[in-house]
Design an enzyme around this catalytic site. Sequence first.
Site, PDB file in Angstrom:
ATOM      1  N   TYR A  20      -6.698  25.857 -18.980  1.00  0.00           N
ATOM      2  CA  TYR A  20      -7.216  25.276 -20.422  1.00  0.00           C
ATOM      3  C   TYR A  20      -8.961  24.842 -20.340  1.00  0.00           C
ATOM      4  O   TYR A  20      -9.226  24.187 -19.445  1.00  0.00           O
ATOM      5  CB  TYR A  20      -5.916  23.839 -21.098  1.00  0.00           C
ATOM      6  CG  TYR A  20      -7.003  24.103 -22.042  1.00  0.00           C
ATOM      7  CD1 TYR A  20      -7.109  24.611 -23.310  1.00  0.00           C
ATOM      8  CD2 TYR A  20      -6.603  22.620 -22.037  1.00  0.00           C
ATOM      9  CE1 TYR A  20      -7.389  24.386 -24.790  1.00  0.00           C
ATOM     10  CE2 TYR A  20      -7.980  21.967 -23.388  1.00  0.00           C
ATOM     11  CZ  TYR A  20      -7.476  22.618 -24.843  1.00  0.00           C
ATOM     12  OH  TYR A  20      -8.283  22.516 -25.897  1.00  0.00           O
TER      13      TYR A  20
ATOM     14  N   ARG B 172       0.548  -0.835 -29.720  1.00  0.00           N
ATOM     15  CA  ARG B 172      -0.382  -0.438 -28.878  1.00  0.00           C
ATOM     16  C   ARG B 172       0.567  -0.104 -28.276  1.00  0.00           C
ATOM     17  O   ARG B 172       0.698   0.703 -27.460  1.00  0.00           O
ATOM     18  CB  ARG B 172      -1.936  -0.195 -28.588  1.00  0.00           C
ATOM     19  CG  ARG B 172      -1.944  -0.495 -27.754  1.00  0.00           C
ATOM     20  CD  ARG B 172      -4.112  -0.450 -27.014  1.00  0.00           C
ATOM     21  NE  ARG B 172      -3.805  -1.872 -27.546  1.00  0.00           N
ATOM     22  CZ  ARG B 172      -4.282  -2.939 -26.641  1.00  0.00           C
ATOM     23  NH1 ARG B 172      -3.307  -3.163 -25.699  1.00  0.00           N
ATOM     24  NH2 ARG B 172      -4.505  -4.351 -27.122  1.00  0.00           N
TER      25      ARG B 172
ATOM     26  N   ASP C 214       1.454  21.237 -16.813  1.00  0.00           N
ATOM     27  CA  ASP C 214       1.183  21.261 -17.949  1.00  0.00           C
ATOM     28  C   ASP C 214       1.979  22.741 -18.602  1.00  0.00           C
ATOM     29  O   ASP C 214       1.948  23.820 -18.324  1.00  0.00           O
ATOM     30  CB  ASP C 214      -0.468  21.823 -17.885  1.00  0.00           C
ATOM     31  CG  ASP C 214      -0.808  21.668 -19.786  1.00  0.00           C
ATOM     32  OD1 ASP C 214       0.027  22.158 -20.338  1.00  0.00           O
ATOM     33  OD2 ASP C 214      -1.789  21.883 -20.159  1.00  0.00           O
TER      34      ASP C 214
ATOM     35  N   LYS D  50      -0.044  21.885 -29.999  1.00  0.00           N
ATOM     36  CA  LYS D  50       1.369  22.777 -30.027  1.00  0.00           C
ATOM     37  C   LYS D  50       1.991  23.556 -30.816  1.00  0.00           C
ATOM     38  O   LYS D  50       2.280  22.835 -31.683  1.00  0.00           O
ATOM     39  CB  LYS D  50       0.413  23.880 -29.016  1.00  0.00           C
ATOM     40  CG  LYS D  50      -0.885  23.343 -27.995  1.00  0.00           C
ATOM     41  CD  LYS D  50      -2.351  23.865 -28.403  1.00  0.00           C
ATOM     42  CE  LYS D  50      -3.957  22.747 -28.637  1.00  0.00           C
ATOM     43  NZ  LYS D  50      -3.590  22.930 -26.769  1.00  0.00           N
TER      44      LYS D  50
HETATM   45  C1  LIG Z   1      -4.621  22.262 -26.182  1.00  0.00           C
HETATM   46  C2  LIG Z   1      -4.430  22.046 -24.844  1.00  0.00           C
HETATM   47  C3  LIG Z   1      -4.829  20.511 -23.865  1.00  0.00           C
HETATM   48  C4  LIG Z   1      -5.685  20.190 -24.509  1.00  0.00           C
HETATM   49  O1  LIG Z   1      -4.350  19.037 -25.537  1.00  0.00           O
HETATM   50  P1  LIG Z   1      -5.047  18.380 -27.070  1.00  0.00           P
HETATM   51  O2  LIG Z   1      -3.927  18.195 -27.216  1.00  0.00           O
HETATM   52  O3  LIG Z   1      -6.026  19.412 -27.892  1.00  0.00           O
HETATM   53  O4  LIG Z   1      -5.727  17.047 -26.461  1.00  0.00           O
HETATM   54  C5  LIG Z   1      -4.066  20.891 -23.220  1.00  0.00           C
HETATM   55  N1  LIG Z   1      -3.271  22.172 -21.966  1.00  0.00           N
HETATM   56  C6  LIG Z   1      -3.722  23.043 -23.253  1.00  0.00           C
HETATM   57  C7  LIG Z   1      -2.401  24.694 -22.378  1.00  0.00           C
HETATM   58  C8  LIG Z   1      -3.489  23.125 -24.014  1.00  0.00           C
HETATM   59  O5  LIG Z   1      -2.985  24.644 -24.949  1.00  0.00           O
END
Ligand SMILES: *Cc1c(COP(=O)(O)O)cnc(C)c1O
Length: 382
Positions: free
Chosen positions: A99, A47, A171, A196
């Site tokens: 998001y 962890r 982000d 992603k």
């Molecule tokens: C998918 C996404 C998230 C969240 O990420 P997870 O891995 O699904 O928790 C945050 N910001 C954006 C722009 C996203 O597309």
Amino acid sequence: MNKFGTKAIHAGTHPDSATGAIMTPIYQTSTFVQSSPGEHKGYEYSRTLNPTRHALEKNLAAIENGTHALAFSSGLAAMDALLKTFKPGDEIISSCDLYGGSYRLFTQVYASWGLKFHFVEMNDLLSLEELINDQTKMIWIETPTNPMMNIIDVKKIAEIGRKNNIRTAVDNTFASPYLQNPLDLGVDLVIHSITKFIAGHSDVVMGAIVLKNQTLAEQLAFIQNSCGAVPGPQDCFLTLRGIKTLHVRMERHCENAMKVAQYLISHPKVDNVYYPGLSTHPNNKIATEQMRNYGGMLSFTLKGDKIHDAKTVLSSTKIFSLAESLGGVESLCGHPATMTHAAIPKTERKKMGIVDSLIRLSVGIEDIEDLIKDLEQAIEKI
Ligand SMILES: *Cc1c(COP(=O)(O)O)cnc(C)c1O
């Protein structure tokens, strides 16, 4: 410093000293043997730190031009760790084009723990500055935004943050580190949903924070270990493997998305196409300045704006799969009004441009002729 493609393949990794294995081993272990109490090789318990995760974190820091990176079990877990660095009464200003999961985390989890959130149109810098007060502790933006593909001027936001002594965070999920490096543009923190483009093969859920501030990195590492939302070694291995082709994949995502955008814009049944690479896009200039290319995501609307027509297109594609998520090698399509943004009331949605016929595409890296043919036959069905 090496260039992107070299860093993507080599940063943070070394051939295994025990065997010479060129790939970072999957250290599938929870604990590490100590020769005497406190004597170990830098790893005690997974962890706290695991060697596969460690290699990935070093790689992520390198490709995002940071000095520290922390990996989490999802993008939202990374955001959750960041939000834990604030105290009740602190205020955060966020872009309103956001998001849905981030919006939910802000307003339905952290608002009840005493954090206050404001949502603004970030290209309206006056409204942004008017909201700043002594309690303001962070400005949070997403660019390109989801699903309207608006571009926010990262340098300007970073300047406002510095001037007012407020942390700034981007982000960077939609752009990926290959297309945009917000730390170079002056912000303090980059957050990724690794799920992603970075992992890129729709087989991992993971997140990360990348930064250059050692004190904040130590605080985040403390939270990462204390709260425990860490990714396992198998997922870290898959992500390291995915990153090795990030630059090559992104080039093809961008090339294909541009061709799809150009095809759609000339289609008689298509109304608007939202892609930052088009010269008609309102933020095309700033996109060109701060991004290396325009990404694999785009949205479009249909003439007449009928929900039924959008549903016909979305259920007729054969290569584009109808699914949530984005950024994988395979093309996906989605309907923001009933899928990702269904929780937002219709009038609010329409103000953002999320009309009933809006279709979002995550353009994959298949052959472009097949992708266009697929869209052609699906739009034909209307
Ligand atoms: C998918 C996404 C998230 C969240 O990420 P997870 O891995 O699904 O928790 C945050 N910001 C954006 C722009 C996203 O597309």
